[in-house]
Scaffold this motif. Structure first.
Motif, PDB file in Angstrom:
ATOM      1  N   CYS A 358     -45.889  15.205 -19.362  1.00  0.00           N
ATOM      2  CA  CYS A 358     -45.881  15.060 -20.820  1.00  0.00           C
ATOM      3  C   CYS A 358     -44.969  16.100 -21.465  1.00  0.00           C
ATOM      4  O   CYS A 358     -44.476  15.899 -22.570  1.00  0.00           O
ATOM      5  N   ARG A 359     -44.807  17.237 -20.778  1.00  0.00           N
ATOM      6  CA  ARG A 359     -44.218  18.410 -21.406  1.00  0.00           C
ATOM      7  C   ARG A 359     -42.700  18.504 -21.219  1.00  0.00           C
ATOM      8  O   ARG A 359     -41.968  18.740 -22.166  1.00  0.00           O
ATOM      9  N   GLY A 360     -42.240  18.400 -19.950  1.00  0.00           N
ATOM     10  CA  GLY A 360     -40.860  18.723 -19.666  1.00  0.00           C
ATOM     11  C   GLY A 360     -40.656  20.230 -19.693  1.00  0.00           C
ATOM     12  O   GLY A 360     -41.602  21.010 -19.699  1.00  0.00           O
ATOM     13  N   GLY A 361     -39.401  20.654 -19.692  1.00  0.00           N
ATOM     14  CA  GLY A 361     -39.082  22.074 -19.750  1.00  0.00           C
ATOM     15  C   GLY A 361     -38.939  22.697 -18.378  1.00  0.00           C
ATOM     16  O   GLY A 361     -39.456  22.194 -17.377  1.00  0.00           O
ATOM     17  N   VAL A 362     -38.214  23.805 -18.341  1.00  0.00           N
ATOM     18  CA  VAL A 362     -37.980  24.565 -17.109  1.00  0.00           C
ATOM     19  C   VAL A 362     -38.684  25.910 -17.227  1.00  0.00           C
ATOM     20  O   VAL A 362     -38.490  26.640 -18.199  1.00  0.00           O
ATOM     21  N   ILE A 363     -39.493  26.233 -16.242  1.00  0.00           N
ATOM     22  CA  ILE A 363     -40.153  27.531 -16.137  1.00  0.00           C
ATOM     23  C   ILE A 363     -39.532  28.247 -14.958  1.00  0.00           C
ATOM     24  O   ILE A 363     -39.571  27.748 -13.829  1.00  0.00           O
ATOM     25  N   GLU A 364     -38.955  29.429 -15.190  1.00  0.00           N
ATOM     26  CA  GLU A 364     -38.248  30.092 -14.101  1.00  0.00           C
ATOM     27  C   GLU A 364     -38.258  31.611 -14.252  1.00  0.00           C
ATOM     28  O   GLU A 364     -38.459  32.140 -15.346  1.00  0.00           O
ATOM     29  N   ASN A 365     -38.069  32.260 -13.127  1.00  0.00           N
ATOM     30  CA  ASN A 365     -37.930  33.715 -13.059  1.00  0.00           C
ATOM     31  C   ASN A 365     -39.235  34.425 -13.430  1.00  0.00           C
ATOM     32  O   ASN A 365     -39.357  35.055 -14.474  1.00  0.00           O
ATOM     33  N   VAL A 366     -40.207  34.291 -12.532  1.00  0.00           N
ATOM     34  CA  VAL A 366     -41.511  34.930 -12.689  1.00  0.00           C
ATOM     35  C   VAL A 366     -41.636  35.993 -11.598  1.00  0.00           C
ATOM     36  O   VAL A 366     -41.490  35.694 -10.415  1.00  0.00           O
ATOM     37  N   PHE A 367     -41.916  37.224 -12.013  1.00  0.00           N
ATOM     38  CA  PHE A 367     -42.008  38.336 -11.074  1.00  0.00           C
ATOM     39  C   PHE A 367     -43.329  39.083 -11.302  1.00  0.00           C
ATOM     40  O   PHE A 367     -43.601  39.535 -12.411  1.00  0.00           O
ATOM     41  N   VAL A 368     -44.126  39.180 -10.246  1.00  0.00           N
ATOM     42  CA  VAL A 368     -45.435  39.822 -10.330  1.00  0.00           C
ATOM     43  C   VAL A 368     -45.571  40.792  -9.170  1.00  0.00           C
ATOM     44  O   VAL A 368     -45.306  40.422  -8.017  1.00  0.00           O
ATOM     45  N   ARG A 369     -45.988  42.019  -9.440  1.00  0.00           N
ATOM     46  CA  ARG A 369     -46.189  42.966  -8.345  1.00  0.00           C
ATOM     47  C   ARG A 369     -47.278  43.980  -8.701  1.00  0.00           C
ATOM     48  O   ARG A 369     -47.597  44.200  -9.866  1.00  0.00           O
ATOM     49  N   ASN A 370     -47.849  44.548  -7.652  1.00  0.00           N
ATOM     50  CA  ASN A 370     -48.815  45.646  -7.787  1.00  0.00           C
ATOM     51  C   ASN A 370     -49.996  45.261  -8.679  1.00  0.00           C
ATOM     52  O   ASN A 370     -50.270  45.892  -9.703  1.00  0.00           O
ATOM     53  N   PHE A 397     -41.061  13.114 -18.831  1.00  0.00           N
ATOM     54  CA  PHE A 397     -40.485  14.447 -18.967  1.00  0.00           C
ATOM     55  C   PHE A 397     -41.004  15.373 -17.866  1.00  0.00           C
ATOM     56  O   PHE A 397     -41.830  16.262 -18.105  1.00  0.00           O
ATOM     57  N   PRO A 398     -40.560  15.169 -16.636  1.00  0.00           N
ATOM     58  CA  PRO A 398     -41.046  16.007 -15.530  1.00  0.00           C
ATOM     59  C   PRO A 398     -40.630  17.463 -15.719  1.00  0.00           C
ATOM     60  O   PRO A 398     -39.450  17.751 -15.971  1.00  0.00           O
ATOM     61  N   PRO A 399     -41.558  18.382 -15.594  1.00  0.00           N
ATOM     62  CA  PRO A 399     -41.222  19.794 -15.712  1.00  0.00           C
ATOM     63  C   PRO A 399     -40.658  20.336 -14.400  1.00  0.00           C
ATOM     64  O   PRO A 399     -40.792  19.714 -13.338  1.00  0.00           O
ATOM     65  N   VAL A 400     -40.052  21.499 -14.491  1.00  0.00           N
ATOM     66  CA  VAL A 400     -39.514  22.188 -13.321  1.00  0.00           C
ATOM     67  C   VAL A 400     -40.072  23.611 -13.299  1.00  0.00           C
ATOM     68  O   VAL A 400     -40.079  24.301 -14.326  1.00  0.00           O
ATOM     69  N   VAL A 401     -40.548  24.035 -12.132  1.00  0.00           N
ATOM     70  CA  VAL A 401     -41.001  25.413 -11.930  1.00  0.00           C
ATOM     71  C   VAL A 401     -40.238  25.977 -10.746  1.00  0.00           C
ATOM     72  O   VAL A 401     -40.262  25.386  -9.657  1.00  0.00           O
ATOM     73  N   ARG A 402     -39.556  27.111 -10.944  1.00  0.00           N
ATOM     74  CA  ARG A 402     -38.754  27.656  -9.858  1.00  0.00           C
ATOM     75  C   ARG A 402     -38.631  29.181  -9.959  1.00  0.00           C
ATOM     76  O   ARG A 402     -38.757  29.755 -11.033  1.00  0.00           O
ATOM     77  N   ASN A 403     -38.386  29.762  -8.814  1.00  0.00           N
ATOM     78  CA  ASN A 403     -38.177  31.203  -8.688  1.00  0.00           C
ATOM     79  C   ASN A 403     -39.388  31.999  -9.187  1.00  0.00           C
ATOM     80  O   ASN A 403     -39.328  32.729 -10.170  1.00  0.00           O
TER      81      ASN A 403
END
Length: 468
Positions: A358-370, A397-403
């Protein structure tokens, strides 16, 4: 000799590869620090406007105190800015609208309580509700189009939400709703989502008390250079802090407490350059949920959230610790999370990405540590592209999740380690990297469907190394 040379070169190449991977993560957090260094920190004139001097009284009714507070804000703004001070004591008020160059200071032992009279929150103002543009009941604290705004101090801001006030409007019996009472689930929410689907002009989307769309505790909209620091925020009617289309936002050393429905702690929506640090969250929904508009409205604005840095926070109860979605149609890029502690039997997930076609959009560059995790119910990392499967919408509207990269997370109890649900038959989830993590007390291991390039580098689950 030849074999020794080959082995030496192989070790060197492996070492270089490891250094490059480490360097990429270090570089990502260096970018986060650079963002913080470049941010404009709000500053205010030293002039102080005590609300008592404008007629506020602890024995006054909400509307009289609201008038005094708004008068103090107007006077402060008119002379170029300063601090509007709320001193020690209990203060009942109606909704407050802030202006440029005004710092609302809630003093030590001050307790600001908002009116339970719903008519005090009219007329409606421009906002977004669950990612959809509309005119809705006034947020308890609101600003629109302002520059250099603060909400600071050591006092308490109390939305007075309860099963008898605001929360029952969710429309569910566990929050006090009964047949005949106002219900967002039965009236307002379907009406608003239909307005988005049919692209009704925003000026015609005027929601009233009967719609039950509860207001935010703090809604800062289309503003620049904002700081929220030190205060305790409790029992919000709906989302607690909702920065909307804000550039340069600092949320620091804030305590958020309330188990009402949809009581998200801090939801930056279509915001850029945000620092959330030293905060404590105990909520009835997501602790931090990053958003960028829902469905048609989100795609129409196409304004992503970007550059959000979360550090040194504590997350207790909540559906998720740090979450992206689900109203994320404008996309998202560059999230940094580090040095946080998350734990509660009522904390469902640690890092969560929730979206759908339903949403679409690109979600990218997520960094989590400690990140130190005592326990959570479901997963340390949950990515779900099939969120809200019964939603009525255009599913083209397929979304994309990467990196997505997580490193050095120690957890003691959860059902899953990594849990990924992609779109069936797609490769829309990709490049998910888990490194140097130790997940103990895991019931069901990892579960990954419809994702590519999911890598585990020194991941231990219940003491056993997990192969890629």
């Amino acid at each position: 000799m030849k074999n020794t040379y080959i082995l030496t070169m192989a070790c060197a190449l492996a070492s270089c590869t490891s250094m490059k991977q480490q360097s990429a993560i270090d570089n990502a957090f260096a970018d986060a620090e650079a963002m913080v260094s470049a941010m404009t920190v709000p500053s205010f004139c030293t002039d102080t406007f005590n609300i008592v001097d404008f007629g506020a009284s602890q024995s006054a009714d909400a509307m009289d105190n609201q008038k005094a507070i708004l008068s103090a804000i107007d006077s402060c703004n008119a002379v170029g800015g300063g601090c509007v001070f709320i001193p020690e004591g209990e203060w009942l008020t109606g909704p407050i609208t802030l202006k440029s160059n005004v710092n609302l200071v809630v003093g030590k032992n001050a307790h600001v309580m908002f009116s339970k009279n719903y008519n005090d929150y009219l007329p409606a103002v421009l906002t977004r509700w669950e990612g959809v543009d509309c005119y809705n009941l006034k947020p308890l604290i609101y600003a629109y189009g302002a520059v250099n705004v603060g909400i600071t101090g050591e006092g308490v801001i109390d939305g007075q939400g309860s099963v008898d006030n605001w929360w029952y409007m969710k429309g569910r019996p566990q929050y006090g709703w009964k047949e005949g009472l106002i219900s967002q689930e039965h009236v307002g929410r379907p009406r608003l989502l239909e307005a988005d689907r049919t692209q009704i002009p925003v000026e015609e989307r005027v929601m009233g008390i009967e719609d039950g769309l509860r207001p935010q505790l703090i809604n800062i909209y289309n503003c620049e250079n904002v700081i929220i620091e030190g205060v305790t925020l409790k029992d919000s009617p709906f989302w607690v802090i909702h920065p909307l289309c804000v550039t340069n936002l600092i949320v620091r050393n804030v305590t958020i407490d309330g188990d009402g429905p949809n009581s998200d702690g801090c939801d930056p929506e279509s915001c850029k350059n945000v620092l959330i640090e030293g905060c404590s969250f105990n909520t009835g929904d997501d602790c931090i949920a990053i958003k960028s508009g829902r469905n048609y409205d989100g795609r129409r604005w196409a304004r992503p959230s970007e550059n959000i840095y979360v550090r040194n926070c504590i997350m207790k109860n909540g559906h998720g610790g740090v979450v992206l979605g689900s109203e994320i149609s404008g996309g998202y890029k560059n999230l940094w999370v580090e040095n946080c502690k998350m734990s509660s039997p009522e904390l469902e997930r640690v890092i969560r990405i929730k979206t759908s076609d339903c949403r679409g959009g690109v979600i990218e560059n997520v960094f989590v540590r400690n990140v130190e995790v005592g326990e959570c119910q479901e997963a340390i990392l949950k990515i779900n592209l099939l969120y809200e499967p019964k939603e009525i919408c255009n599913r083209n509207f397929p979304p994309v999740v990467r990196n997505v990269n997580i490193e050095n997370i120690q957890s003691e109890k959860s059902k899953y380690g990594v849990y990924i649900v992609g779109l069936p038959g797609s490769e829309n989830v990709s490049d998910i990297n888990v490194k140097n993590c130790n997940f103990n007390g895991v019931e069901s291991g990892n579960k990954v469907t419809d994702a590519i390039r999911v890598t585990y580098d020194n991941l231990l689950i219940n003491g056993t190394a997990v192969a890629e």
